[in-house]
Scaffold this motif. Structure first.
Motif, PDB file in Angstrom:
ATOM      1  N   ARG A  34      55.572 118.208 105.602  1.00  0.00           N
ATOM      2  CA  ARG A  34      56.233 119.386 105.237  1.00  0.00           C
ATOM      3  C   ARG A  34      55.932 120.491 105.829  1.00  0.00           C
ATOM      4  NH1 ARG A  34      53.848 122.304 101.302  1.00  0.00           N
ATOM      5  NH2 ARG A  34      52.242 120.857  99.779  1.00  0.00           N
ATOM      6  N   SER A  35      56.500 121.799 105.939  1.00  0.00           N
ATOM      7  CA  SER A  35      56.090 122.980 106.321  1.00  0.00           C
ATOM      8  C   SER A  35      55.649 123.884 105.421  1.00  0.00           C
ATOM      9  CB  SER A  35      56.835 123.788 107.307  1.00  0.00           C
ATOM     10  OG  SER A  35      56.608 124.936 107.853  1.00  0.00           O
ATOM     11  N   THR A  36      54.404 124.448 105.530  1.00  0.00           N
ATOM     12  CA  THR A  36      53.861 125.511 104.592  1.00  0.00           C
ATOM     13  C   THR A  36      54.566 126.804 104.627  1.00  0.00           C
ATOM     14  OG1 THR A  36      51.860 125.956 105.560  1.00  0.00           O
ATOM     15  CG2 THR A  36      51.799 124.058 104.245  1.00  0.00           C
ATOM     16  N   GLY A  37      55.008 127.216 105.677  1.00  0.00           N
ATOM     17  CA  GLY A  37      55.334 128.341 105.998  1.00  0.00           C
ATOM     18  C   GLY A  37      54.154 129.321 106.583  1.00  0.00           C
ATOM     19  N   THR A 102      47.859 119.851 113.316  1.00  0.00           N
ATOM     20  CA  THR A 102      48.860 119.024 112.736  1.00  0.00           C
ATOM     21  C   THR A 102      48.711 118.732 111.174  1.00  0.00           C
ATOM     22  OG1 THR A 102      49.057 117.626 114.840  1.00  0.00           O
ATOM     23  CG2 THR A 102      50.079 116.551 113.027  1.00  0.00           C
ATOM     24  N   GLN A 103      47.433 118.937 110.750  1.00  0.00           N
ATOM     25  CA  GLN A 103      47.100 118.781 109.292  1.00  0.00           C
ATOM     26  C   GLN A 103      47.896 119.845 108.494  1.00  0.00           C
ATOM     27  OE1 GLN A 103      42.802 118.622 108.934  1.00  0.00           O
ATOM     28  NE2 GLN A 103      42.873 116.597 109.786  1.00  0.00           N
ATOM     29  N   ASN A 104      48.428 121.198 109.256  1.00  0.00           N
ATOM     30  CA  ASN A 104      49.110 122.062 108.525  1.00  0.00           C
ATOM     31  C   ASN A 104      50.160 121.501 107.749  1.00  0.00           C
ATOM     32  OD1 ASN A 104      48.090 125.125 108.944  1.00  0.00           O
ATOM     33  ND2 ASN A 104      47.961 124.123 111.012  1.00  0.00           N
ATOM     34  N   PHE A 105      50.796 120.396 108.246  1.00  0.00           N
ATOM     35  CA  PHE A 105      52.028 119.792 107.997  1.00  0.00           C
ATOM     36  C   PHE A 105      51.831 118.520 106.841  1.00  0.00           C
ATOM     37  CE2 PHE A 105      52.953 121.687 112.036  1.00  0.00           C
ATOM     38  CZ  PHE A 105      53.828 122.406 111.856  1.00  0.00           C
ATOM     39  N   LEU A 106      50.485 118.307 106.489  1.00  0.00           N
ATOM     40  CA  LEU A 106      50.109 117.510 105.777  1.00  0.00           C
ATOM     41  C   LEU A 106      49.610 117.856 104.314  1.00  0.00           C
ATOM     42  CD1 LEU A 106      48.587 114.700 107.998  1.00  0.00           C
ATOM     43  CD2 LEU A 106      50.659 114.428 106.631  1.00  0.00           C
ATOM     44  N   PRO A 107      50.125 117.836 103.231  1.00  0.00           N
ATOM     45  CA  PRO A 107      49.748 118.430 102.084  1.00  0.00           C
ATOM     46  C   PRO A 107      48.553 117.753 101.520  1.00  0.00           C
ATOM     47  CG  PRO A 107      51.573 116.772 101.521  1.00  0.00           C
ATOM     48  CD  PRO A 107      51.620 116.924 103.130  1.00  0.00           C
ATOM     49  N   THR A 108      48.065 116.695 101.848  1.00  0.00           N
ATOM     50  CA  THR A 108      46.692 116.130 101.393  1.00  0.00           C
ATOM     51  C   THR A 108      45.643 116.500 102.248  1.00  0.00           C
ATOM     52  OG1 THR A 108      47.031 114.199 102.533  1.00  0.00           O
ATOM     53  CG2 THR A 108      47.830 114.078 100.223  1.00  0.00           C
TER      54      THR A 108
END
Length: 359
Positions: A34-37, A102-108
């Protein structure tokens, strides 16, 4: 003028395979995208965090050192040593940067400039060593290439076989209690364990599972080897036992290097080594057939074997820092290894058939 030594394909194949492992480890568990914005590059200017575990720094440095080591000799030798070190470090840094981004899009996962700096440092140190010692190892007349030419089947097939043996050793770092167990699809597919735990039945199943696994791994290793010497196979099994001992000593609290050595494992090791010693005397075509059958049987037993509750009494697993990501990588290697090994055996069988036809 002396001619430049020709480079083999092995370091390129190793660099590609290791790069794939890095991608998986950095993006594990690959769910919840998901995107955090938030701005994607904010992590580059983030201040030094209040709490930093020294173990995470060490792991991030050490994790990229092998990548730099194999990447440096994989590059064209004509660009020179200094340029090779710089280019290998740059490639590794770009890979690390892309993973952190890419880790910006991974909540974990949390992107980190410290991880990027440590990865780049590790790759640079590895590239320094690779530029110095990599070519004598991997070049056409290097000692490793001479050993490979004498012991392992030629071409990419031999390279991929060595990579699969490396993945098998990596899978032994999975901190469970079943020695050499691999191909467990229950957790991967959310399947229940078909058998409940009963001590006598468990010991019998574990004995058979370990024995067949020793046979399958030994014959798989023999499938890519030239000659009939049993010592490379014995060395591989000893390395696997040592790796499993390091994993159980490092990843369980309190550490116990022989936590995996259950009664069923002891009996299975003895039985498996005896059967393997006999199988290594058979004709190559029979060894190849038994390797495939043993791999299928060992994988089936791995999926039937219930968890041993007594093996975990008084122990708990490390669940902090980069351990979870590393555990995800070793677990994936263990789950997929026998299926990759079966595909490889098929390829080797075709290669040997074509080789015999041409003779």
């Amino acid at each position: 003028m002396p001619t430049a030594r020709a480079a083999s394909s092995l370091p390129r194949n190793l660099a590609f395979a290791y790069g794939l492992l890095i991608v998986y480890a950095c993006l594990h568990p690959l769910t919840g995208w998901r995107s955090t914005g938030l701005p994607l590059l904010d992590f580059l200017t983030a201040p030094w965090p209040k709490y930093v575990r020294s173990a995470d720094i060490v792991i991030n440095v050490l994790g990229f050192m092998p990548f730099g080591f194999v990447l440096a000799p994989a590059l064209p030798q004509r660009i020179g040593r200094a340029a090779g070190i710089a280019l290998a470090t740059l490639i590794a840094a770009l890979l690390s940067f892309s993973m952190e981004l890419t880790q910006n899009f991974l909540p974990t996962r949390v992107p980190s400039n410290i991880d990027l700096a440590c990865n780049t440092t590790g790759a640079f140190l590895g590239a320094l060593a690779g530029a110095r010692w990599g070519h004598p190892m991997f070049d056409e007349r290097g000692w490793l290439q001479r050993w490979r030419a004498a012991r392992i089947i030629p071409g990419h097939l031999g390279d991929f076989g060595l990579i699969l043996l490396g993945l098998w050793l990596l899978a032994q770092l999975t901190p469970d209690h079943v020695l050499f167990g691999s191909g467990d699809l229950r957790q991967l597919l959310g399947l229940p364990t078909p058998l409940r735990f009963e001590p006598e039945r468990y010991i019998l199943l574990e004995t058979v599972q370990v024995a067949i696994t020793v046979l399958s791994v030994g014959l798989f290793a023999r499938s890519m080897m030239r000659g009939r010497s049993p010592w490379p196979v014995a060395l591989l099994l000893l390395l696997g036992i040592g790796t499993k001992s390091i994993a159980t000593a490092s990843f369980y609290i309190p550490g116990d290097a022989l936590l995996w050595l259950t009664p069923g494992t002891r009996q299975g090791l003895l039985l498996g080594v005896l059967v393997l010693a006999v199988a290594l005397l058979l004709a190559r075509v029979l060894q190849h057939a038994f390797a495939g059958v043993a791999l299928l049987a060992a994988t089936s037993l791995t999926n039937l074997l219930p968890q041993n509750p007594y093996a975990e009494i008084g122990h708990r697993m490390v669940t902090q820092g980069n351990f979870l990501n590393f555990h995800g990588l070793t677990e994936l290697s263990a789950n997929l290894w026998p299926f990759l090994a079966l595909a490889y055996l098929s390829a080797v069988g075709l290669w040997r058939g074509e080789h015999l036809t041409k003779r």
